[in-house]
Write a protein that holds these residues in place. Sequence first.
Motif, PDB file in Angstrom:
ATOM      1  N   SER A  29     -41.700 -50.624 -16.923  1.00 17.71           N
ATOM      2  CA  SER A  29     -40.517 -50.206 -16.163  1.00 17.71           C
ATOM      3  C   SER A  29     -40.134 -51.200 -15.088  1.00 17.71           C
ATOM      4  CB  SER A  29     -40.761 -48.831 -15.522  1.00 17.71           C
ATOM      5  OG  SER A  29     -41.629 -48.933 -14.400  1.00 17.71           O
ATOM      6  N   THR A  30     -41.034 -52.142 -14.763  1.00 16.73           N
ATOM      7  CA  THR A  30     -40.747 -53.148 -13.730  1.00 16.73           C
ATOM      8  C   THR A  30     -40.451 -54.520 -14.318  1.00 16.73           C
ATOM      9  OG1 THR A  30     -43.078 -53.787 -13.431  1.00 16.73           O
ATOM     10  CG2 THR A  30     -42.271 -51.931 -12.118  1.00 16.73           C
ATOM     11  N   GLY A  31     -40.428 -54.639 -15.648  1.00 16.10           N
ATOM     12  CA  GLY A  31     -40.097 -55.911 -16.275  1.00 16.10           C
ATOM     13  C   GLY A  31     -41.286 -56.758 -16.665  1.00 16.10           C
ATOM     14  N   ILE A  32     -42.495 -56.265 -16.465  1.00 16.74           N
ATOM     15  CA  ILE A  32     -43.692 -56.990 -16.877  1.00 16.74           C
ATOM     16  C   ILE A  32     -43.945 -56.685 -18.353  1.00 16.74           C
ATOM     17  CG2 ILE A  32     -46.194 -57.197 -16.567  1.00 16.74           C
ATOM     18  CD1 ILE A  32     -45.712 -56.456 -13.590  1.00 16.74           C
ATOM     19  N   THR A  33     -43.913 -57.709 -19.189  1.00 18.38           N
ATOM     20  CA  THR A  33     -44.111 -57.514 -20.623  1.00 18.38           C
ATOM     21  C   THR A  33     -45.439 -58.080 -21.119  1.00 18.38           C
ATOM     22  OG1 THR A  33     -42.825 -59.518 -21.061  1.00 18.38           O
ATOM     23  CG2 THR A  33     -41.648 -57.413 -21.139  1.00 18.38           C
ATOM     24  N   THR A  34     -46.138 -58.812 -20.271  1.00 17.60           N
ATOM     25  CA  THR A  34     -47.492 -59.279 -20.583  1.00 17.60           C
ATOM     26  C   THR A  34     -48.330 -59.116 -19.332  1.00 17.60           C
ATOM     27  OG1 THR A  34     -46.727 -60.932 -22.185  1.00 17.60           O
ATOM     28  CG2 THR A  34     -48.920 -61.253 -21.252  1.00 17.60           C
ATOM     29  N   VAL A  35     -49.516 -58.511 -19.478  1.00 15.85           N
ATOM     30  CA  VAL A  35     -50.377 -58.296 -18.323  1.00 15.85           C
ATOM     31  C   VAL A  35     -51.818 -58.637 -18.670  1.00 15.85           C
ATOM     32  CG1 VAL A  35     -50.711 -55.836 -18.879  1.00 15.85           C
ATOM     33  CG2 VAL A  35     -51.131 -56.650 -16.543  1.00 15.85           C
ATOM     34  N   PHE A  36     -52.481 -59.276 -17.737  1.00 14.16           N
ATOM     35  CA  PHE A  36     -53.924 -59.468 -17.800  1.00 14.16           C
ATOM     36  C   PHE A  36     -54.533 -58.437 -16.860  1.00 14.16           C
ATOM     37  CE2 PHE A  36     -52.329 -63.222 -19.649  1.00 14.16           C
ATOM     38  CZ  PHE A  36     -53.335 -63.794 -20.409  1.00 14.16           C
ATOM     39  N   ASP A  37     -55.121 -57.392 -17.452  1.00 15.00           N
ATOM     40  CA  ASP A  37     -55.604 -56.260 -16.667  1.00 15.00           C
ATOM     41  C   ASP A  37     -56.901 -56.628 -15.951  1.00 15.00           C
ATOM     42  OD1 ASP A  37     -53.629 -54.227 -17.312  1.00 15.00           O
ATOM     43  OD2 ASP A  37     -54.408 -54.345 -19.351  1.00 15.00           O
ATOM     44  N   ALA A  38     -56.851 -56.662 -14.624  1.00 16.45           N
ATOM     45  CA  ALA A  38     -57.996 -57.077 -13.826  1.00 16.45           C
ATOM     46  C   ALA A  38     -59.011 -55.939 -13.696  1.00 16.45           C
ATOM     47  CB  ALA A  38     -57.538 -57.530 -12.442  1.00 16.45           C
ATOM     48  N   MET A  39     -60.259 -56.249 -14.057  1.00 10.90           N
ATOM     49  CA  MET A  39     -61.356 -55.287 -13.977  1.00 10.90           C
ATOM     50  C   MET A  39     -62.533 -55.948 -13.275  1.00 10.90           C
ATOM     51  SD  MET A  39     -61.318 -53.937 -17.911  1.00 10.90           S
ATOM     52  CE  MET A  39     -59.769 -53.446 -18.701  1.00 10.90           C
ATOM     53  N   VAL A  84     -30.967 -58.157 -16.161  1.00 11.40           N
ATOM     54  CA  VAL A  84     -31.056 -57.943 -14.714  1.00 11.40           C
ATOM     55  C   VAL A  84     -29.676 -58.138 -14.076  1.00 11.40           C
ATOM     56  CG1 VAL A  84     -32.169 -58.654 -12.558  1.00 11.40           C
ATOM     57  CG2 VAL A  84     -33.404 -58.864 -14.741  1.00 11.40           C
ATOM     58  N   ARG A  85     -29.316 -57.228 -13.207  1.00 11.48           N
ATOM     59  CA  ARG A  85     -28.105 -57.364 -12.388  1.00 11.48           C
ATOM     60  C   ARG A  85     -28.530 -57.457 -10.929  1.00 11.48           C
ATOM     61  NH1 ARG A  85     -23.072 -53.526 -13.470  1.00 11.48           N
ATOM     62  NH2 ARG A  85     -23.091 -54.909 -15.287  1.00 11.48           N
ATOM     63  N   LYS A  86     -27.905 -58.332 -10.184  1.00 13.29           N
ATOM     64  CA  LYS A  86     -28.261 -58.506  -8.787  1.00 13.29           C
ATOM     65  C   LYS A  86     -27.338 -57.682  -7.902  1.00 13.29           C
ATOM     66  CE  LYS A  86     -29.357 -62.088  -5.394  1.00 13.29           C
ATOM     67  NZ  LYS A  86     -29.306 -63.531  -5.081  1.00 13.29           N
ATOM     68  N   LEU A  87     -27.932 -56.828  -7.060  1.00 12.83           N
ATOM     69  CA  LEU A  87     -27.197 -56.030  -6.082  1.00 12.83           C
ATOM     70  C   LEU A  87     -27.537 -56.560  -4.702  1.00 12.83           C
ATOM     71  CD1 LEU A  87     -27.741 -52.413  -7.465  1.00 12.83           C
ATOM     72  CD2 LEU A  87     -25.774 -53.914  -7.807  1.00 12.83           C
ATOM     73  N   ASP A  88     -26.607 -57.291  -4.089  1.00 17.07           N
ATOM     74  CA  ASP A  88     -26.881 -57.997  -2.847  1.00 17.07           C
ATOM     75  C   ASP A  88     -28.089 -58.902  -3.054  1.00 17.07           C
ATOM     76  OD1 ASP A  88     -24.722 -56.812  -1.517  1.00 17.07           O
ATOM     77  OD2 ASP A  88     -25.920 -55.047  -1.006  1.00 17.07           O
ATOM     78  N   HIS A  89     -29.212 -58.606  -2.391  1.00 13.03           N
ATOM     79  CA  HIS A  89     -30.404 -59.452  -2.538  1.00 13.03           C
ATOM     80  C   HIS A  89     -31.462 -58.813  -3.447  1.00 13.03           C
ATOM     81  CE1 HIS A  89     -28.992 -62.160   0.606  1.00 13.03           C
ATOM     82  NE2 HIS A  89     -28.701 -61.098   1.330  1.00 13.03           N
ATOM     83  N   THR A  90     -31.114 -57.710  -4.080  1.00 13.16           N
ATOM     84  CA  THR A  90     -32.099 -56.961  -4.863  1.00 13.16           C
ATOM     85  C   THR A  90     -31.763 -57.000  -6.347  1.00 13.16           C
ATOM     86  OG1 THR A  90     -32.496 -55.464  -3.003  1.00 13.16           O
ATOM     87  CG2 THR A  90     -33.185 -54.712  -5.184  1.00 13.16           C
ATOM     88  N   PRO A  91     -32.715 -57.394  -7.201  1.00 11.25           N
ATOM     89  CA  PRO A  91     -32.478 -57.350  -8.641  1.00 11.25           C
ATOM     90  C   PRO A  91     -32.589 -55.929  -9.173  1.00 11.25           C
ATOM     91  CG  PRO A  91     -34.695 -58.141  -8.205  1.00 11.25           C
ATOM     92  CD  PRO A  91     -34.024 -57.981  -6.866  1.00 11.25           C
ATOM     93  N   LEU A  92     -31.611 -55.537  -9.982  1.00 10.33           N
ATOM     94  CA  LEU A  92     -31.619 -54.225 -10.623  1.00 10.33           C
ATOM     95  C   LEU A  92     -31.940 -54.433 -12.099  1.00 10.33           C
ATOM     96  CD1 LEU A  92     -31.007 -51.159 -10.741  1.00 10.33           C
ATOM     97  CD2 LEU A  92     -28.605 -51.772 -11.136  1.00 10.33           C
ATOM     98  N   LEU A  93     -33.051 -53.890 -12.533  1.00 12.49           N
ATOM     99  CA  LEU A  93     -33.478 -54.047 -13.920  1.00 12.49           C
ATOM    100  C   LEU A  93     -32.704 -53.070 -14.792  1.00 12.49           C
ATOM    101  CD1 LEU A  93     -35.538 -55.662 -15.579  1.00 12.49           C
ATOM    102  CD2 LEU A  93     -37.188 -53.827 -15.169  1.00 12.49           C
ATOM    103  N   ARG A  94     -31.969 -53.609 -15.789  1.00 17.67           N
ATOM    104  CA  ARG A  94     -31.112 -52.770 -16.620  1.00 17.67           C
ATOM    105  C   ARG A  94     -31.608 -52.648 -18.054  1.00 17.67           C
ATOM    106  NH1 ARG A  94     -25.014 -53.558 -16.355  1.00 17.67           N
ATOM    107  NH2 ARG A  94     -25.113 -51.302 -16.617  1.00 17.67           N
ATOM    108  N   GLY A  95     -32.667 -53.357 -18.398  1.00 17.76           N
ATOM    109  CA  GLY A  95     -33.225 -53.235 -19.731  1.00 17.76           C
ATOM    110  C   GLY A  95     -34.448 -54.115 -19.880  1.00 17.76           C
ATOM    111  N   VAL A  96     -35.447 -53.607 -20.603  1.00 15.61           N
ATOM    112  CA  VAL A  96     -36.683 -54.349 -20.869  1.00 15.61           C
ATOM    113  C   VAL A  96     -36.971 -54.247 -22.357  1.00 15.61           C
ATOM    114  CG1 VAL A  96     -39.138 -54.597 -20.331  1.00 15.61           C
ATOM    115  CG2 VAL A  96     -37.562 -53.728 -18.576  1.00 15.61           C
TER     116      VAL A  96
END
Length: 397
Positions: free
Chosen positions: A107-117, A377-389
């Motif tokens: 939901s935050t745009g991360i499509t690859t993660v190295f899960d830290a354990m 991504v759409r930019k609203l002022d200084h904040t990126p709005l994620l519109r699809g992943v």
Amino acid sequence: MNSPFSAPSLTTTCDSDVSGNLCLANARLVLPDQVVTGAVTIEQGVITDIQEGGNVPSDAVNCEGDFVVPGLVELHTDNVERHIEPRPKVDWPHLPALIAHDAELASTGITTVFDAMRVGSIHSGNGRYIDYARELANELLAARAEGIFKISHFLHLRAEVCSETLLKELATFGPEDRVGIVSLMDHTPGQRQFRDLAALKTYVTKKRGMTDTEFSEHVENLLNLQKRFGAKHQAGTVIEAGRLGAVLASHDDTTADHVLTSARNGVGFAEFPTTLQAAEACRTHGIAVMMGAPNLIRGGSHSGNVAAEQLAHANLLDIMSSDYVPAALLQSTFRLAEIWNDLPRAIATATSNPANAARLTDRGTIGVGLRGDILRVRKLDHTPLLRGVWSQGNRVG
């Protein structure tokens, strides 16, 4: 000098069935060295075509001028630990925790993660903590094999030098686990991240509910563990990382000597150097520098260490990590774009640079033949709005 981003490739065939077909058109495509208006086409999970121009095919998604960037690649996150222990001493069932963690990152745009354990435990004293990584890794790998995750998951083992059982726990992992990263962690009080004991006390007492006496005993125990095991655990971890075929990372390097040791150990990237001096030394030795997105967004380190923005202005910042706030990663790239006046360079800190540092050669940029991991991504002022992943062309957020 070797580039900090040159390394052998890591085999990445995993995840769910590949079936994603997609065309995003009338978008501002953020390519490695420019931003162009155009369309990107994904077929069977792979990017097959990139066209310039504002044409919108009948079967395409009209992005209405939004940015289209590669999916974010996260090398270091505390998020999975937060889900399996949502409050101190509260153990949450692992599979539901992993599913929730996966969905949150998507939901935050991360499509690859190295899960830290964490590997390396303390079984004595009020600050004791037990091993969990092998069991959690088994469940994560099984879930990945079943194809239940939205995004791509790899293992990142955080090797706690200041512990009792580090090498024993590392020995339970093998090449078949495809561990991507092993990071050398040394949280001995009075140095690196916790040079300021007051900051350590605030962190530990809030997390573990220790009294002043219990905190003093905890510090003494950690100092004794470092004296007994520190050198042995560091040397053994370097050997184990090689056995596992993992990229070796350092953590919280503070001095030029720390970085020199990291270079001799074969470290590929440095997680969160705590001083300008350490970051400069990393550049000298060809070690990529990672900083935390929350540090950049907040304007400084919560532990009083060097500010990510200072390193950005000094051209000493290569990789961003969400660290403990997943949503901060995308936001940090647009903040860097303002600092550098260079959006492709900024986006690379969370896409191609971490991918290359982790030896992933099939993702991180918008390019024909690469994975269809894409964000709108759409930019609203200084904040990126994620519109699809999209992960491999499949909508996941």
